[in-house]
Design an enzyme around this catalytic site. Sequence first.
Site, short mmCIF file in Angstrom:
data_model
loop_
_atom_site.label_atom_id
_atom_site.label_comp_id
_atom_site.label_asym_id
_atom_site.label_seq_id
_atom_site.Cartn_x
_atom_site.Cartn_y
_atom_site.Cartn_z
CG ASN A 36 -6.49 -1.02 1.59
OD1 ASN A 36 -5.84 -0.56 0.64
ND2 ASN A 36 -5.93 -1.55 2.66
CB CYS A 45 -0.97 -0.02 1.17
SG CYS A 45 -2.04 -1.46 1.15
CG HIS A 102 -3.02 3.25 2.52
ND1 HIS A 102 -3.65 2.98 1.32
CD2 HIS A 102 -3.03 2.10 3.23
CE1 HIS A 102 -4.02 1.71 1.32
NE2 HIS A 102 -3.66 1.15 2.46
#
Length: 331
Positions: A288, A117, A258
């Site tokens: 996500n 990520c 993020h």
Amino acid sequence: MESRIYPCMVAGTGSYVPEKIVTNVDFEKIVDTNDQWIVERTGIKERRFAADNEFTSDLATQAAHKAMINAGVSAEEIDLIVVATVSSDNIFPSTAARVQVNLNAMNAAGFDLEAACAGFIYAMDVGSKFVSAGMYNNVLVIGAEKLSSLIDMQDRSTCILFGDGAGAVVLQRGNENTGRILSSVLGLDGRRTDFLQIPAGGCRIPASHKSIDARLHYITMKGKETFKWAVTYMVDSAKKVVQNAGFTMDEISLVIPHQANSRIIMAAAERLKLRDDQIFLNVEKYGNTSSASVAIALDEAQVSGRIKRGDKVLLVAFGAGFSLGATLLEW
Ligand SMILES: CC(C)(COP(=O)(O)OP(=O)(O)OC[C@H]1O[C@@H](n2cnc3c(N)ncnc32)[C@H](O)[C@@H]1OP(=O)(O)O)[C@@H](O)C(=O)NCCC(=O)NCCS
């Protein structure tokens, strides 16, 4: 010969998410969960899933195309394509190779980068170095994922978290009058690889009937531990990158973290003493999207007018590995 370091700027942004919206209520039909639990624990309301015949390279291409239009750069002018992803079309060749052909950017070199990520921030940092060194004029940096192909639809603790999408930037050599990358911090803590991983499919556990039966080709996660470290790493990297550039948190116009979980973001924001208006959130729409998350959010912030000329914009992310990264931009 005198060696120079050139400033590097974000000349254009773009993003793309697939059409299909999957809501929390849709998940109620698949696993033992409910909308209220998902919203309260994660902030996620819906996510996008790519079509069966739509792949990471396709999402990446769409986002890249928009970033190139925004930057006013043609396909022939692209010197390098860096694709951050954990869901490459194939283990090899690279997704960058497919994107190159889709865009007809045949003058470009290209490769994929995997830092989970934090991948887009890693890729931006790596791409910017080619610009700063004077080697390339136009570097296309993309974060793209089809995570729907990697989630275990029988595991309610992970399947509700992830989604598909892509974001991109064109990096160019800047001058005194343009916004630019001011500083960046990258990090890795390899002691916690088992917190978040896909156990099989690499050389440790190649595909076999046994690995498939054991569902080892899907994302597995230790949720609570990941949560705790995510907050710690985000706070540390954000502080470091802002300090290195000689600013205080108060002077940052917008923090684009993020988008994994709104509770992680708000816990980090509290420790960094951020005001609500300094935080960009879109996790409720996309879940996500790993390497794509910060890239999509950056484009949405730019398009919606949340970023103005002269603003200091902080990108910060953490991911499996654990990998972490933060970049400070002056728009
Ligand atoms: C996954 C996460 C939302 C779970 O939240 P949590 O508060 O830690 O929840 P717990 O793991 O303690 O689970 C609490 C209960 O909810 C249950 N539960 C888990 N997923 C559920 C779901 N989708 N729906 C309903 N209940 C669920 C658990 O089974 C557990 O039940 P039990 O108490 O009977 O055992 C949270 O840990 C998290 O967000 N972690 C970080 C994830 C992340 O960001 N990963 C990506 C990093 S890049």
